[in-house]
Design an enzyme around this catalytic site. Structure first.
Site, PDB file in Angstrom:
ATOM      1  N   LEU A 122       0.823  -1.210   0.000  1.00 23.12           N
ATOM      2  CA  LEU A 122       0.000   0.000   0.000  1.00 23.12           C
ATOM      3  C   LEU A 122       0.854   1.257   0.000  1.00 23.12           C
ATOM      4  O   LEU A 122       0.329   2.350  -0.131  1.00 23.12           O
ATOM      5  CB  LEU A 122      -0.930  -0.011   1.216  1.00 23.12           C
ATOM      6  CG  LEU A 122      -1.764  -1.297   1.371  1.00 23.12           C
ATOM      7  CD1 LEU A 122      -2.591  -1.238   2.645  1.00 23.12           C
ATOM      8  CD2 LEU A 122      -2.646  -1.502   0.153  1.00 23.12           C
ATOM      9  N   ARG A 123       2.167   1.088   0.161  1.00 22.03           N
ATOM     10  CA  ARG A 123       3.174   2.170   0.087  1.00 22.03           C
ATOM     11  C   ARG A 123       3.096   3.165   1.221  1.00 22.03           C
ATOM     12  O   ARG A 123       3.765   4.195   1.172  1.00 22.03           O
ATOM     13  CB  ARG A 123       3.065   2.904  -1.254  1.00 22.03           C
ATOM     14  CG  ARG A 123       3.208   2.008  -2.481  1.00 22.03           C
ATOM     15  CD  ARG A 123       4.465   1.182  -2.474  1.00 22.03           C
ATOM     16  NE  ARG A 123       4.770   0.605  -3.782  1.00 22.03           N
ATOM     17  CZ  ARG A 123       5.696  -0.323  -3.972  1.00 22.03           C
ATOM     18  NH1 ARG A 123       6.392  -0.792  -2.940  1.00 22.03           N
ATOM     19  NH2 ARG A 123       5.942  -0.797  -5.181  1.00 22.03           N
ATOM     20  N   ASP A 140      -0.047  -9.594  -5.493  1.00 20.01           N
ATOM     21  CA  ASP A 140       1.323  -9.067  -5.383  1.00 20.01           C
ATOM     22  C   ASP A 140       1.355  -7.632  -5.921  1.00 20.01           C
ATOM     23  O   ASP A 140       2.235  -7.258  -6.702  1.00 20.01           O
ATOM     24  CB  ASP A 140       2.333  -9.943  -6.116  1.00 20.01           C
ATOM     25  CG  ASP A 140       3.763  -9.695  -5.620  1.00 20.01           C
ATOM     26  OD1 ASP A 140       3.917  -8.980  -4.618  1.00 20.01           O
ATOM     27  OD2 ASP A 140       4.707 -10.199  -6.244  1.00 20.01           O
ATOM     28  N   HIS A 196       3.634   1.850  -8.599  1.00 20.09           N
ATOM     29  CA  HIS A 196       4.800   2.722  -8.753  1.00 20.09           C
ATOM     30  C   HIS A 196       4.375   4.031  -9.404  1.00 20.09           C
ATOM     31  O   HIS A 196       3.379   4.079 -10.151  1.00 20.09           O
ATOM     32  CB  HIS A 196       5.858   2.070  -9.641  1.00 20.09           C
ATOM     33  CG  HIS A 196       6.595   0.944  -8.987  1.00 20.09           C
ATOM     34  ND1 HIS A 196       7.396   1.127  -7.878  1.00 20.09           N
ATOM     35  CD2 HIS A 196       6.671  -0.388  -9.288  1.00 20.09           C
ATOM     36  CE1 HIS A 196       7.919  -0.041  -7.527  1.00 20.09           C
ATOM     37  NE2 HIS A 196       7.496  -0.977  -8.357  1.00 20.09           N
TER      38      HIS A 196
END
Length: 432
Positions: free
Chosen positions: A68-69, A310, A314
């Site tokens: 989820l960054r 997965d 980005h």
């Protein structure tokens, strides 16, 4: 998001693999739980009715691996943006690896993630606690405290533990508390600086390769230690046929290890790297057609228990450098279900089996009472049109990451409604 305390979903094909249900049955929800399947209880009056005619009704999907960054890389995505994408994809629960910044190796970080997800309200986020402090592979984390803070499993993300004794101690510690450990088997020395499967395509393109031995050598160690310690081990991201043979052999010896694969590994191969397609720079790498077909066979046979996204969003610049310098990974939440339906259309497995790999199986691996629609269970529901066609575009894509090799493809199967704890968190069209 719509707050409804009592709701019925009618006329759909209800598929609930955990309870062996596949038929045209209504589903009735009340106070965030499943009230009944089939005929509504006497006196039940829903506040809202969803007409699922021509659609499939199943438990909300459960994703075992989605980044989820947040915290640490919010320029790529955040908990709100990515859980909103999950809701649009029919995913109601997702497990995020501990390789955030800071790493999920303290209860404070785990609680920050779950609290932020609860405030966003789109999906249930289950953090995986770090197996070692800082994922450095040296000092064990406080696993019990992490479990108390909501970490259902422990993981080393994609950073293997080099010291075999440390890994043994970690598995022994996890076994003591009955914790499941997620391991991604890889020998980093054999991987070296590789960025693609070591084979004919990488050779022709002049790309440094990652041999399958990088996976199988480490897998042999992981299986031996799972047997030695008795720990519950889940193998993340199996990518090659030889690894599947080793997994099958381990099952024959009685090891209760489970495994998953990414959905795109069941569709793509090393040939998709042609033209230096950085959208296919993935980790683990896309391997040969033989490997891909073996993975499909393993999913069909149940040797691989679960299929995950997965998901790795980005920013656009991350994929614009020369291939080896680009960031590996793809945004994959919203293609998870369509790719599984593509496998169904190709005869790889039937629809109930596909749904089982996305619901009841990952719930069992996490050890959580999710992924089924029995009376009294959490009302996490996915309703999708198995015939709907769509393409990825600004109006159809919710993730902050647009890095996917499937852009432009005709995708079949689209989520109409997603319900989390009985609340509608995604509606493709106005509810009837």
């Amino acid at each position: 998001m719509t707050e409804t305390s009592r709701l019925s979903i009618r006329h759909g094909r209800l598929i609930d693999p955990a309870n062996g249900i596949d038929g045209h049955l209504d589903l009735h929800l009340a106070e965030g739980r499943v009230l009944a399947v089939g005929t509504a209880p006497a006196g039940f009056q829903p506040d809202q009715v969803l007409d699922a005619r021509g659609q499939v009704v199943c438990p909300g999907l459960i994703d075992l691996c989605a980044r989820l960054r947040e915290p640490g890389e919010e320029h790529k995505g955040n908990i709100a943006s990515e859980t909103a994408a999950a809701a649009a994809a029919g995913i109601t629960s997702l497990c995020c690896p501990p390789d955030t910044w800071p790493v999920i190796d303290t209860p404070a970080v785990a609680q920050l993630i779950t609290r932020t997800a609860e405030q966003a309200g789109w999906a249930r986020v289950i953090p995986a606690g770090a197996l070692t402090q800082g994922l450095a592979g040296e000092q064990l984390s406080e696993m019990f405290a992490l479990r108390q803070a909501g970490c259902a499993v422990m993981s080393q993300a994609d950073r293997p533990i080099l010291n075999t004794l440390v890994l043994r101690r970690a598995l022994e510690y996890a076994a003591t508390f009955g914790l499941t450990v997620f391991l991604r088997s890889e020998d980093p020395q054999l991987r070296a600086q590789g960025c693609a499967h070591e084979g004919r395509v990488a050779t022709r393109l002049g790309l440094p390769g990652i041999p399958e031995a990088a996976e199988t050598v480490a897998l042999a160690r992981d299986l031996a230690l799972a047997e030695q310690t008795g720990a519950r081990v889940h193998l993340r991201g199996i990518s090659c046929a030889r690894a599947l043979e080793m997994l099958a052999d381990a099952h024959c010896r009685g090891l209760a290890v489970t495994a998953d694969v990414s959905a795109h590994q069941l569709i793509l191969t090393e040939d998709d790297l042609e033209g230096f397609n950085s959208q296919c720079h993935l980790y683990p790498p896309l391997r040969t057609l033989t490997d891909r077909d073996a993975l499909r066979d393993a999913v069909r046979a149940g040797l691989i228990n679960a299929v995950c996204s997965d998901h790795q969003p980005h920013e656009a610049d991350a994929k614009l450098a020369p291939f080896p310098s680009t960031a590996p990974g793809m945004a994959a939440l919203e293609t998870l279900l369509p790719l599984m339906l593509r496998l169904v259309a190709q005869g790889v497995l039937d629809l109930p089996a596909a749904i089982a790999r996305l619901t009841s199986a990952p719930a069992a691996i996490l050890g959580l009472p999710l992924g089924n629609l029995a009376s009294g269970q959490m009302a996490d529901v996915c309703v999708f049109d198995p015939e709907a066609q769509w393409r990825i575009g600004p109006e159809t894509w919710r993730s902050q990451g647009h890095n996917t090799p499937f852009r432009g493809d005709l995708l079949i199967g689209r989520v109409t409604w997603t319900l989390l704890g009985g609340r509608i968190v995604h509606a493709l069209r106005s509810p009837s």
